[in-house]
Design a protein around this motif. Structure first.
Motif, mmCIF file in Angstrom:
data_model
loop_
_atom_site.group_PDB
_atom_site.id
_atom_site.type_symbol
_atom_site.label_atom_id
_atom_site.label_comp_id
_atom_site.label_asym_id
_atom_site.label_seq_id
_atom_site.Cartn_x
_atom_site.Cartn_y
_atom_site.Cartn_z
ATOM 1 N N ALA A 150 -7.957 7.504 3.864
ATOM 2 C CA ALA A 150 -7.998 7.647 2.412
ATOM 3 C C ALA A 150 -7.717 6.313 1.724
ATOM 4 O O ALA A 150 -8.316 5.995 0.690
ATOM 5 C CB ALA A 150 -6.978 8.700 1.967
ATOM 6 N N THR A 151 -6.811 5.532 2.293
ATOM 7 C CA THR A 151 -6.471 4.223 1.716
ATOM 8 C C THR A 151 -7.676 3.292 1.717
ATOM 9 O O THR A 151 -7.961 2.616 0.725
ATOM 10 C CB THR A 151 -5.314 3.575 2.505
ATOM 11 O OG1 THR A 151 -4.139 4.360 2.331
ATOM 12 C CG2 THR A 151 -5.046 2.164 2.030
ATOM 13 N N LYS A 155 -0.501 9.012 8.432
ATOM 14 C CA LYS A 155 0.074 8.318 7.278
ATOM 15 C C LYS A 155 0.482 6.904 7.669
ATOM 16 O O LYS A 155 0.931 6.650 8.790
ATOM 17 C CB LYS A 155 1.274 9.087 6.743
ATOM 18 C CG LYS A 155 0.898 10.427 6.114
ATOM 19 C CD LYS A 155 2.097 11.108 5.492
ATOM 20 C CE LYS A 155 1.685 12.428 4.814
ATOM 21 N NZ LYS A 155 2.829 13.111 4.198
ATOM 22 N N THR A 163 0.848 -1.189 0.000
ATOM 23 C CA THR A 163 0.000 0.000 0.000
ATOM 24 C C THR A 163 0.881 1.236 0.000
ATOM 25 O O THR A 163 2.089 1.160 0.232
ATOM 26 C CB THR A 163 -0.958 -0.012 1.212
ATOM 27 O OG1 THR A 163 -1.975 0.961 1.030
ATOM 28 C CG2 THR A 163 -0.219 0.248 2.512
ATOM 29 N N ASP A 164 0.287 2.389 -0.270
ATOM 30 C CA ASP A 164 1.022 3.652 -0.354
ATOM 31 C C ASP A 164 1.345 4.140 1.048
ATOM 32 O O ASP A 164 0.463 4.540 1.807
ATOM 33 C CB ASP A 164 0.163 4.685 -1.096
ATOM 34 C CG ASP A 164 0.924 5.988 -1.346
ATOM 35 O OD1 ASP A 164 2.028 6.152 -0.791
ATOM 36 O OD2 ASP A 164 0.408 6.831 -2.096
ATOM 37 N N LYS A 176 -8.737 -2.582 4.490
ATOM 38 C CA LYS A 176 -8.854 -2.495 3.028
ATOM 39 C C LYS A 176 -9.663 -3.665 2.477
ATOM 40 O O LYS A 176 -10.510 -3.496 1.597
ATOM 41 C CB LYS A 176 -7.466 -2.490 2.381
ATOM 42 C CG LYS A 176 -6.684 -1.197 2.574
ATOM 43 C CD LYS A 176 -5.329 -1.283 1.903
ATOM 44 C CE LYS A 176 -5.445 -1.515 0.411
ATOM 45 N NZ LYS A 176 -4.127 -1.614 -0.244
ATOM 46 N N GLU A 197 0.149 7.671 2.102
ATOM 47 C CA GLU A 197 -1.274 7.953 2.146
ATOM 48 C C GLU A 197 -1.778 7.790 3.577
ATOM 49 O O GLU A 197 -1.167 7.105 4.403
ATOM 50 C CB GLU A 197 -2.016 7.001 1.199
ATOM 51 C CG GLU A 197 -3.476 7.321 0.988
ATOM 52 C CD GLU A 197 -3.704 8.727 0.472
ATOM 53 O OE1 GLU A 197 -3.854 9.626 1.322
ATOM 54 O OE2 GLU A 197 -3.706 8.912 -0.750
ATOM 55 N N THR A 198 -2.899 8.434 3.878
ATOM 56 C CA THR A 198 -3.477 8.289 5.212
ATOM 57 C C THR A 198 -4.300 7.003 5.286
ATOM 58 O O THR A 198 -4.720 6.448 4.259
ATOM 59 C CB THR A 198 -4.379 9.474 5.572
ATOM 60 O OG1 THR A 198 -5.529 9.470 4.713
ATOM 61 C CG2 THR A 198 -3.628 10.784 5.462
ATOM 62 N N PHE A 211 -10.330 4.593 -0.750
ATOM 63 C CA PHE A 211 -9.891 4.345 -2.121
ATOM 64 C C PHE A 211 -10.081 2.878 -2.492
ATOM 65 O O PHE A 211 -10.535 2.552 -3.603
ATOM 66 C CB PHE A 211 -8.428 4.740 -2.282
ATOM 67 C CG PHE A 211 -7.875 4.509 -3.662
ATOM 68 C CD1 PHE A 211 -8.238 5.325 -4.721
ATOM 69 C CD2 PHE A 211 -7.000 3.460 -3.903
ATOM 70 C CE1 PHE A 211 -7.736 5.108 -6.008
ATOM 71 C CE2 PHE A 211 -6.491 3.228 -5.171
ATOM 72 C CZ PHE A 211 -6.861 4.058 -6.230
#
Length: 306
Positions: free
Chosen positions: A97-98, A131, A89-90, A147, A93-94, A101
Motif C-alpha cells: 500500500a505504501t 506492516k 513512512t507510516d 517508494k 501501513e503495509t 500510494f
C-alpha cells in the motif's frame, strides 16, 4: 543530447548565516552514474534537497530534463526519485500500500505490474502485505527504494543508501543500480563507502565547504591525481635512512624492511631508475619490488585536506 540535470550558480545561505552552497555548477548526462563525495557538512544533502524541491535555494537555477524545479515544479519533481538517509513512512501501513500510494502522489495511474516488478527486484514481494513496523532495518531501507521507484523516475538520488545496511542489501542494491542505468535511469549517489563510488560511478564530484572542488571522469581523475607507490622489500632491514638516499622522499616501513617511494607517474622523470641505481651503489639489496596505484579514497583525502 542536453543534460538530464543542469545546475547553475546554485547558492544556499541559511538564516543562521551558514553558507551551505557557494555557486555550484554541475551538468549530469542522461544514463550516467554520478557519485557525489564529501565530508560531513560539505553540502551534499543540501544540494540533493534543493534539486528535489525540499529546500529552496538562495539563488541559482536547477533544470531537470529541461523543467525548472521552481517555476515548473510538478514536472521537474515527477522526473525524480529520492531515497533519503532517514526512514519517513507510516509504520502501520503495509509495504504494498505504501508503494502504491507513493506512485499515486505523483499523479501516476495505477500500475500493479510495475509495483510488483519493483517489489520483486527488492525482495519485498513476499512482504507486500506485511506492516512496515514488522520489517528489519535493511528491509525498511528496501521500502524506501521501492517508494522512490514507484513512479518510474528518470533521475534517482541515493543519499547514503548503504549506510548501516547489511552486505546482502548492499550487493542487491548495486545490482539494481546497474539494471536501472541500463534502462536509461540516471543515478546520483552520495556515499561514505568510497570503494563503492570507485566501482560504480562514471564520474566523481567532490564537494567541500559548499564548493565543488572537482568534477571529473573517474578514470581521468585517478590518472590525473592518483599517485603511484613503489615498495622495495629489502633483503635486510635498515635501522636508519642512509645519507645517500636523502634525494628521494623515501619512507621506512615495517621496521625498515620496506622502503616506500610515492611519485607522480605522469611526470617525465619519476626518479625510480636513479633510485634503483643508487641502491646498487650503496650495496642495499632488495628481495622484491611492487607498485601500487592510489585509490579513490587517497585522492579524496588529498582534495579535502589540500
Amino acid at each position: 543530447m542536453p543534460p538530464i540535470l543542469s545546475i547553475s550558480r546554485l547558492t544556499k545561505t541559511y538564516a543562521s548565516g551558514l553558507q551551505a552552497l557557494k555557486g555550484v555548477d554541475l551538468e549530469i548526462a542522461k544514463g550516467e552514474i554520478f557519485a557525489l563525495l564529501g565530508p560531513n557538512g560539505a553540502g551534499k544533502t543540501t544540494l540533493i534537497n534543493i534539486v528535489c524541491g525540499i529546500v529552496n535555494a538562495t539563488s541559482g537555477t536547477v533544470l531537470v530534463d529541461g523543467h525548472d524545479n521552481r517555476s515548473d515544479y510538478r514536472a521537474a519533481r515527477a522526473k525524480i526519485g529520492l531515497v533519503p538517509q532517514e526512514l519517513h513512512t507510516d509504520m502501520f501501513e503495509t509495504v504494498g500500500a505504501t508503494v502504491r500510494f507513493s506512485r499515486g502522489l505523483f499523479g501516476c495511474a495505477a500500475n500493479p505490474a510495475h509495483v510488483e516488478k519493483v517489489l520483486r527486484e527488492l525482495s519485498l514481494w513476499d512482504k507486500r502485505d506485511g506492516k512496515i513496523m514488522t520489517l528489519s532495518g535493511g528491509m525498511k531501507r528496501r521500502v524506501l527504494i521501492a517508494k522512490a521507484l514507484s513512479h518510474e523516475p528518470q533521475v534517482l538520488f541515493l543519499d547514503e543508501p548503504t549506510a548501516g545496511v547489511d552486505v546482502e542489501l548492499r550487493r542487491d542494491m548495486w545490482a539494481l543500480v546497474r539494471r536501472l542505468r541500463e534502462s536509461g535511469v540516471t543515478i546520483i549517489l552520495t556515499t561514505h563507502y568510497i570503494e563503492e563510488a570507485e566501482e560504480m560511478a562514471d564520474r566523481i564530484g567532490v564537494i567541500h565547504k559548499g564548493e565543488l572542488v572537482v568534477v571529473e571522469d573517474k578514470r581521468a581523475l585517478m590518472k590525473k591525481l592518483g599517485k603511484k607507490r613503489l615498495l622495495l622489500h629489502l633483503a635486510a632491514p635498515l635501522a636508519v635512512m642512509p645519507d645517500g638516499l636523502r634525494d628521494w622522499p623515501l619512507e621506512r616501513l615495517d621496521g625498515g624492511s620496506t622502503l616506500q617511494l610515492t611519485f607522480d607517474s605522469q611526470q617525465e622523470r619519476t626518479g625510480v631508475p636513479a633510485l634503483l641505481r643508487r641502491l646498487g651503489e650503496l650495496g642495499i639489496e632488495f628481495r622484491d619490488l611492487e607498485t601500487r596505484q592510489s585509490s579513490l579514497e587517497d585522492i579524496f583525502v588529498s582534495l579535502v585536506h589540500s
